[in-house]
Design a protein around this motif. Structure first.
Motif, short mmCIF file in Angstrom:
data_model
loop_
_atom_site.label_atom_id
_atom_site.label_comp_id
_atom_site.label_asym_id
_atom_site.label_seq_id
_atom_site.Cartn_x
_atom_site.Cartn_y
_atom_site.Cartn_z
N SER A 35 -9.64 -19.32 -114.07
CA SER A 35 -10.89 -19.05 -113.35
C SER A 35 -12.05 -18.75 -114.29
O SER A 35 -13.12 -18.33 -113.84
CB SER A 35 -10.70 -17.87 -112.39
OG SER A 35 -9.62 -18.07 -111.52
N LEU A 174 -8.47 -17.95 -109.01
CA LEU A 174 -8.49 -16.53 -108.65
C LEU A 174 -7.09 -16.02 -108.30
O LEU A 174 -6.90 -15.28 -107.33
CB LEU A 174 -9.44 -16.31 -107.46
CG LEU A 174 -10.92 -16.63 -107.70
CD1 LEU A 174 -11.71 -16.51 -106.41
CD2 LEU A 174 -11.50 -15.70 -108.77
N TRP A 178 -10.62 -11.23 -107.97
CA TRP A 178 -11.94 -11.26 -108.60
C TRP A 178 -12.07 -10.29 -109.78
O TRP A 178 -12.98 -10.43 -110.58
CB TRP A 178 -13.02 -10.92 -107.56
CG TRP A 178 -13.37 -12.07 -106.67
CD1 TRP A 178 -12.90 -12.30 -105.42
CD2 TRP A 178 -14.25 -13.14 -106.99
NE1 TRP A 178 -13.43 -13.47 -104.92
CE2 TRP A 178 -14.28 -14.01 -105.86
CE3 TRP A 178 -15.02 -13.47 -108.10
CZ2 TRP A 178 -15.04 -15.17 -105.82
CZ3 TRP A 178 -15.79 -14.63 -108.07
CH2 TRP A 178 -15.79 -15.46 -106.94
#
Length: 366
Positions: A35, A174, A178
């Motif tokens: 990510s 993800l 986050w």
């Protein structure tokens, strides 16, 4: 120095070259795994806000550099101290970047050459550019920029023609939520490279049309962020997040895999040429910002420029060797210490304080 002027296009190119500089060669951080490309996009968005902070501060004294404005805002004594802090900061970043690129060149093509010799060649070019002034740096950037873009496009084109990227390596997105993304965005992603645009507060007065500095800077941040995102996605798709995080020069390692019909291969020299160009301009901009600050803070006449740049260039080589001869320690400090304890105070906290003081001064004495 006051008569020197650069065009909006030159200013835009200088921003792009500085932003791409170390980031496109060394690769953006891979701490967020697959990510990590999201880190760039979020950092870019925050970088736009941070650049707006810099231009807002400069709007109080649009004809002054950061070193000069600090004295106007906080008074001659504290202002001079702040100016010296920023001069030291720009010089330190120039030394760090010089250490990055000198080590990389030594590891790739000049393995038997001492680090100080590689750094010395860089410094010779940088000091000549600084002596000639910001107009010459800007015109040189304008000349080399098309080649940087051409080589960059060529790299990506051949990587995709050869079918090296596998976008399944970008999954899962993800997978750890986050938190790893956001903790990487701040402070590391925001401060490097986007927060480094604070150096352009030393060049704002040289822009021919100062009213365009906000639009030009925002465009530079967004376009450089897009380029970095594309590069990051490509590296991740070729190597995967875990392998990419272990590479010293991810871009070079990616290009070295290209082999189209045993005809197009061994493109490493083009990457190294691009690396030298980007390194030169990033070092030159930070070094020259420090030189401008010294001229203005100590009222050094233009006639003394040759002695100033020569002595500071020699000092730059010494500092670079001291902080980067152990490359592993140099990189770790750059990733773990500098963003939080150097960049954040000087890119965010102190500019916010200066804006607050400037606002109060203008309210009291409009």
């Amino acid at each position: 120095m006051g008569t020197e002027k650069i065009s909006g296009l030159q200013f835009f190119i200088m921003i792009l070259l500085l932003e791409l500089g170390s980031a496109v060669v060394l690769g953006f951080t891979f701490e967020a795994g697959s990510s990590s490309w999201l880190v760039i996009l979020l950092s870019m968005s925050a970088g736009v806000v941070l650049y707006g902070l810099f231009t807002h501060l400069s709007n109080y004294y649009p004809t002054l550099t950061l070193a000069e404005a600090a004295r106007k805002i906080t008074g001659p004594i504290i202002g001079r101290l702040i100016a010296l802090i920023y001069i030291g900061y720009f010089f330190y970043i120039a030394a760090r970047v010089l250490g990055d690129f000198s080590n990389l060149i030594q590891m790739t093509i000049l393995r038997l050459t001492p680090l100080v010799v590689v750094a010395g060649v860089f410094v010779l070019m940088v000091t000549i550019a600084s002596y000639l002034g910001v107009e010459v740096i800007a015109r040189t950037a304008e000349t080399f920029f098309p080649w940087v873009i051409f080589f960059g496009a060529l790299f990506l084109l051949f990587v995709y023609i050869d079918g090296l990227p596998d976008f399944r390596k970008l999954q899962p997105l993800l997978d750890e939520g986050w938190k790893p993304v956001l903790t990487t965005v701040f402070p590391q992603g925001l401060t490097f490279p986007f927060g480094e645009l604070i150096v352009f507060m030393m060049f704002f007065p040289y822009l021919a049309d100062s009213s365009k500095r906000t639009a030009i800077g925002v465009a530079g941040v967004i376009i450089s962020g897009v380029i970095l995102t594309i590069t990051q996605v490509t590296i991740l798709a070729v190597h995967g997040a875990e392998a990419a995080s272990l590479l010293t020069i991810p871009l070079l390692e990616t290009i070295s895999l290209v082999n189209i019909q045993d005809i197009i291969q061994r493109m490493d020299p083009l990457v190294i040429i691009t690396m030298i160009i980007l390194g030169f301009f990033k070092i030159a901009l930070f070094f020259h910002a420090a030189i401008i600050g010294l001229h203005q803070t100590f009222s050094i006449p233009r006639s003394k420029r040759i002695w100033l740049v020569s002595s500071m260039g020699a000092l730059l080589i010494v500092i670079t060797y001291l902080i980067s001869h152990d490359y592993v320690s140099h990189v770790n400090i750059g990733l773990d210490v500098v963003p939080l304890y150097v960049h954040v105070p000087l890119q965010i906290i102190l500019p916010v304080l200066l804006i607050g003081i400037a606002f109060l001064r203008h309210k009291i004495n409009p």
